[in-house]
Design an enzyme around this catalytic site. Sequence first.
Site, PDB file in Angstrom:
ATOM      1  N   GLU A 206     -69.782  -2.977 -21.457  1.00  0.00           N
ATOM      2  CA  GLU A 206     -68.553  -2.541 -21.325  1.00  0.00           C
ATOM      3  C   GLU A 206     -68.393  -1.123 -21.913  1.00  0.00           C
ATOM      4  O   GLU A 206     -67.545  -0.832 -22.370  1.00  0.00           O
ATOM      5  CB  GLU A 206     -67.429  -3.449 -21.729  1.00  0.00           C
ATOM      6  CG  GLU A 206     -67.652  -4.908 -21.187  1.00  0.00           C
ATOM      7  CD  GLU A 206     -66.428  -6.053 -21.508  1.00  0.00           C
ATOM      8  OE1 GLU A 206     -66.013  -5.480 -22.370  1.00  0.00           O
ATOM      9  OE2 GLU A 206     -66.739  -7.164 -21.252  1.00  0.00           O
TER      10      GLU A 206
ATOM     11  N   ASN B 110     -74.300  -4.598 -19.073  1.00  0.00           N
ATOM     12  CA  ASN B 110     -73.311  -5.726 -18.616  1.00  0.00           C
ATOM     13  C   ASN B 110     -71.861  -5.087 -18.460  1.00  0.00           C
ATOM     14  O   ASN B 110     -71.524  -4.495 -19.533  1.00  0.00           O
ATOM     15  CB  ASN B 110     -73.386  -7.146 -19.398  1.00  0.00           C
ATOM     16  CG  ASN B 110     -72.824  -8.143 -18.808  1.00  0.00           C
ATOM     17  OD1 ASN B 110     -72.903  -8.485 -17.992  1.00  0.00           O
ATOM     18  ND2 ASN B 110     -71.971  -8.858 -19.803  1.00  0.00           N
TER      19      ASN B 110
ATOM     20  N   HIS C 115     -65.524 -11.366 -13.282  1.00  0.00           N
ATOM     21  CA  HIS C 115     -64.294 -12.225 -13.640  1.00  0.00           C
ATOM     22  C   HIS C 115     -63.286 -11.725 -12.491  1.00  0.00           C
ATOM     23  O   HIS C 115     -62.907 -10.622 -12.589  1.00  0.00           O
ATOM     24  CB  HIS C 115     -63.537 -11.442 -14.852  1.00  0.00           C
ATOM     25  CG  HIS C 115     -64.516 -11.661 -16.135  1.00  0.00           C
ATOM     26  ND1 HIS C 115     -64.654 -13.290 -16.566  1.00  0.00           N
ATOM     27  CD2 HIS C 115     -65.420 -11.135 -16.985  1.00  0.00           C
ATOM     28  CE1 HIS C 115     -65.347 -13.388 -17.583  1.00  0.00           C
ATOM     29  NE2 HIS C 115     -65.949 -12.182 -17.852  1.00  0.00           N
TER      30      HIS C 115
ATOM     31  N   GLU D 169     -70.739 -13.461 -15.847  1.00  0.00           N
ATOM     32  CA  GLU D 169     -69.749 -13.981 -16.596  1.00  0.00           C
ATOM     33  C   GLU D 169     -68.666 -14.774 -15.439  1.00  0.00           C
ATOM     34  O   GLU D 169     -67.377 -14.716 -15.711  1.00  0.00           O
ATOM     35  CB  GLU D 169     -68.889 -12.990 -17.397  1.00  0.00           C
ATOM     36  CG  GLU D 169     -69.727 -12.447 -18.341  1.00  0.00           C
ATOM     37  CD  GLU D 169     -69.139 -11.875 -19.515  1.00  0.00           C
ATOM     38  OE1 GLU D 169     -68.101 -11.690 -19.598  1.00  0.00           O
ATOM     39  OE2 GLU D 169     -69.970 -11.032 -20.244  1.00  0.00           O
TER      40      GLU D 169
ATOM     41  N   ASP E  88     -65.960 -16.188 -13.091  1.00  0.00           N
ATOM     42  CA  ASP E  88     -64.772 -17.013 -13.109  1.00  0.00           C
ATOM     43  C   ASP E  88     -64.052 -16.433 -12.008  1.00  0.00           C
ATOM     44  O   ASP E  88     -63.944 -15.341 -11.677  1.00  0.00           O
ATOM     45  CB  ASP E  88     -64.330 -17.384 -14.622  1.00  0.00           C
ATOM     46  CG  ASP E  88     -63.942 -16.235 -15.267  1.00  0.00           C
ATOM     47  OD1 ASP E  88     -63.749 -14.973 -14.658  1.00  0.00           O
ATOM     48  OD2 ASP E  88     -63.703 -16.451 -16.472  1.00  0.00           O
TER      49      ASP E  88
END
Length: 456
Positions: free
Chosen positions: A157, A199, A235, A263, A265
């Site tokens: 990030e 990432n 996400h 990750e 979701d």
Amino acid sequence: MRRALTAVLGTGALLLAMLVAVALPASAAPGTLKESAAAKGRVFGAAAATAHMGESAYAATLDREFNQLTPENEMKWATTEPSRNSFDFGPADQLVSHAQAQSMKIRGHTLVWHNQLPDWVSGISSRDDLLSAMRNHIAKEAGHYAGKVAYWDVVNEAFQDGSGARRDSVFQRVIGDSYMEEAFRAARAADPSAKLCYNDYNIDGQNAKSNAVYNMVKDFKARGVPIDCVGLQAHLTLGAVPSDMQTNMQRFADLGVDVHITELDIRMSTPPDSSKLATQANDYKKVVSACLAVSRCTVITVWGVTDKYSWIPDVFPGEGAALLFDGNYAKKPAYDAALQALGGEDPGDPGDPGDPGAVTCTYARTAQWNGGFNGQVTIKAGATAVASWTVVMTMGSGQQIVALWNGTASTSGNVVTVKPVGWNGSLAPGASASYGFTVNAPTGNTADPVISCGTP
Ligand code: G3I
């Protein structure tokens, strides 16, 4: 397999395709996420936390379905080096041992991140000092796990949303742009066998931020800075899978790096209902299918085993239900959709913890013409008899069911819920029932519906 067959064969060969489809034994398809992903040359992982490993359903679900584990918090700097040069790998070691015993790959997450960073790091103001602290942290942590970690999220990030400028972290402020390549070089030196990834979130589609990451990867490759992969966190919010996700992954792959969905979701407003769950299932299908369409997209990891422990409600109050298993470890429609997209098939074993029911369902296209098609869904009981069944079908946009036989349908938006007509509800062990339907697709969208089934 069935869908691929009917798609490549012309209408004239449809009858043959149907016969082949019927002849395929249901047991030929792999029954779990990890098995079906492996059959496609992919890895299917989950983030996991030491704190929950003592819960038997949690560990059993993790072990049954996933073959890659990402420690959710345990490898972050605040945990592993809370004070300078004093390391604690205890919590992460527990997860690594578990993963090794289960032959799961391990994703190291993460070496350099502005968050969950101890105060002593944030307080460093000299460039040489911070560079030395960062190199030492990477050497010790990646060194400790050398040979055990398959992939490292080396830097996490580092870019801003919107502009795609560098994020204003202590590393950026004190070391400058070069901190990222310094981190990757230190990681390569500490563990030459791990794949080294950058990432980030909101880089799933093409936008200013993913463009900035793209340019960074291109520059690293051109200058020989060691980077092997890009992690798209994914996400996502309900109904908003970026339409260019596959194109975006492909452009990274074309730079010569692997692409990982790290990750995943897909959150919704809570409580969930059947319509939201069906949309979510379709979203998961889109993400998995996009990954499968890019040969260098090799890993899909969801950010948690169960909705029960997801980070979402803490950060987005009123939202959640973002994962593949609900709070009781029952498989959600999203699970069925992900499995189906991977070419797998739920065996419907009622002995599985949290299995939504003792039925499996399969779909076959039985006829097609310009502007429409016929479909058939077969519902099969597992090892025990069932009294009834429900199938939820998510239709493609512009599609309308104009006839349905041997079932009763109720429609809400693009979600059609089908129940038995009475006589075909109760099924003996191993017995099956079918219903059929006709779809009008005036806009030319003849995509197959996404189906999931259970035994309400
Ligand atoms: O461990 C303490 C516990 O002792 C204390 O009682 C409790 C009180 O709130 O807090 C616990 O720490 C929490 C920690 O998770 C472990 O549960 C932190 O408050 C909480 O902030 C932390 O949240 C994590 C978050 O990263 C931090 O930014 C989430 O679990 C984790 O899922 C999340 O993961 C990040 C990825 O690393 C990077 N990408 C985004 C993703 C979601 O935010």
